[in-house]
Design a protein around this motif. Structure first.
Motif, short mmCIF file in Angstrom:
data_model
loop_
_atom_site.label_atom_id
_atom_site.label_comp_id
_atom_site.label_asym_id
_atom_site.label_seq_id
_atom_site.Cartn_x
_atom_site.Cartn_y
_atom_site.Cartn_z
N ARG A 74 -44.01 -0.85 28.50
CA ARG A 74 -43.02 -1.91 28.24
C ARG A 74 -42.27 -1.64 26.94
O ARG A 74 -41.06 -1.87 26.85
N ALA A 75 -42.99 -1.16 25.92
CA ALA A 75 -42.35 -0.85 24.64
C ALA A 75 -41.30 0.25 24.83
O ALA A 75 -40.19 0.16 24.28
N LEU A 76 -41.64 1.29 25.58
CA LEU A 76 -40.70 2.38 25.82
C LEU A 76 -39.48 1.88 26.59
O LEU A 76 -38.34 2.23 26.27
N SER A 130 -43.23 8.04 18.04
CA SER A 130 -44.40 7.17 18.03
C SER A 130 -44.68 6.58 19.40
O SER A 130 -45.83 6.50 19.84
N LEU A 131 -43.62 6.16 20.10
CA LEU A 131 -43.81 5.56 21.42
C LEU A 131 -44.40 6.57 22.40
O LEU A 131 -45.34 6.25 23.14
N HIS A 132 -43.87 7.78 22.41
CA HIS A 132 -44.41 8.79 23.34
C HIS A 132 -45.81 9.25 22.91
O HIS A 132 -46.66 9.53 23.77
N LEU A 133 -46.05 9.31 21.62
CA LEU A 133 -47.39 9.65 21.13
C LEU A 133 -48.41 8.60 21.59
O LEU A 133 -49.51 8.95 22.04
N SER A 134 -48.04 7.34 21.51
CA SER A 134 -48.93 6.27 21.96
C SER A 134 -49.23 6.42 23.45
O SER A 134 -50.38 6.27 23.88
N LEU A 135 -48.21 6.72 24.23
CA LEU A 135 -48.41 6.90 25.67
C LEU A 135 -49.31 8.11 25.95
O LEU A 135 -50.18 8.04 26.82
N ALA A 136 -49.11 9.19 25.21
CA ALA A 136 -49.96 10.37 25.39
C ALA A 136 -51.42 10.01 25.12
O ALA A 136 -52.32 10.39 25.87
N HIS A 151 -45.97 13.36 27.78
CA HIS A 151 -45.52 12.46 26.71
C HIS A 151 -45.71 13.08 25.33
O HIS A 151 -44.91 12.82 24.42
N LEU A 152 -46.72 13.91 25.20
CA LEU A 152 -46.90 14.58 23.91
C LEU A 152 -45.75 15.56 23.65
O LEU A 152 -45.24 15.66 22.53
N ALA A 153 -45.30 16.24 24.70
CA ALA A 153 -44.15 17.14 24.57
C ALA A 153 -42.90 16.35 24.21
O ALA A 153 -42.08 16.78 23.39
N ARG A 154 -42.74 15.17 24.80
CA ARG A 154 -41.59 14.32 24.48
C ARG A 154 -41.66 13.82 23.05
O ARG A 154 -40.65 13.72 22.36
N ALA A 155 -42.88 13.50 22.61
CA ALA A 155 -43.06 13.07 21.22
C ALA A 155 -42.67 14.18 20.27
O ALA A 155 -41.92 13.98 19.30
N ARG A 156 -43.14 15.40 20.55
CA ARG A 156 -42.83 16.56 19.71
C ARG A 156 -41.32 16.82 19.70
O ARG A 156 -40.73 17.06 18.65
#
Length: 198
Positions: A74-76, A130-136, A151-156
């Motif tokens: 929801r946050a994303l 931060s949002l993608h890191l949380s999801l990862a 999601h970690l790749a998206r965070a990076r």
């Protein structure tokens, strides 16, 4: 935006901040209750920044990893809904590693030395690592490594929006820690971990 509208916006963020203080103090149930009340008031069509901030912290207050994932999604979605010209306002936040919170807030990305408020587009971009890191991290807890890696790749990939300050460096360090966990040998899948940001 009129003064009355600005005061109303600030009141919502203040209430979210008060709930986050309870969460940090360990009163997860009361924080959950207060955040739930605010969510019911602002609704699914409410201000995107409010929904993004609230959902991000509501995820922290969950006991079930599946519920945590649902709130982080929801946050994303709310961050994706932030439109050009929608000014980010003050929001509760914490530096990475600040106990007892587990994640940096999506809107806490400005370091203490920065006085200029970013424009809306820059502010939105700062949320995404931060949002993608949380999801990862959620997907790691749910033992879904492929989704975690996506999601970690998206965070990076989104870290270019982060400043070279305490917040930005903390998020980058947290991404690196989770990357190391996911790079573990195939037979050594990372165990669920209680603190995303030890």
């Amino acid at each position: 935006m009129t003064e009355q509208q600005e005061a109303s916006e600030d009141a919502v963020m203040t209430r979210i901040g008060q709930a986050v203080i309870l969460l940090h103090a360990g009163d997860r149930e009361e924080a959950r209750n207060r955040l739930g009340e605010i969510w019911a008031e602002i609704g699914a069509e409410g201000d995107s920044l409010h929904r993004c901030t609230l959902a991000h912290y509501m995820a922290d207050a969950q006991d079930d990893p599946a519920d945590e994932l649902a709130w982080d999604l929801r946050a994303l979605t709310a961050a994706d809904g932030l439109r050009p010209g929608e000014e980010p306002g003050p929001a509760p936040g914490r530096e990475p590693g600040q106990p007892p919170g587990r994640r940096p807030g999506p809107v806490a990305g400005q370091g203490a030395g920065q006085t200029a408020r970013p424009g809306p587009q820059q502010a939105v971009r700062v949320f995404y690592p931060s949002l993608h890191l949380s999801l990862a991290a959620d997907y790691v807890k749910l033992r879904r490594p492929e989704a975690a890696r996506v999601h970690l790749a998206r965070a990076r990939a989104a870290t270019g929006a982060l400043a070279d300050d305490g917040y930005g460096n903390g998020v980058r360090a947290a991404i690196a820690r989770l990357e190391r966990r996911l790079a573990a040998e195939p037979g050594e899948w990372p165990r669920p971990f209680p603190e995303q940001y030890p």
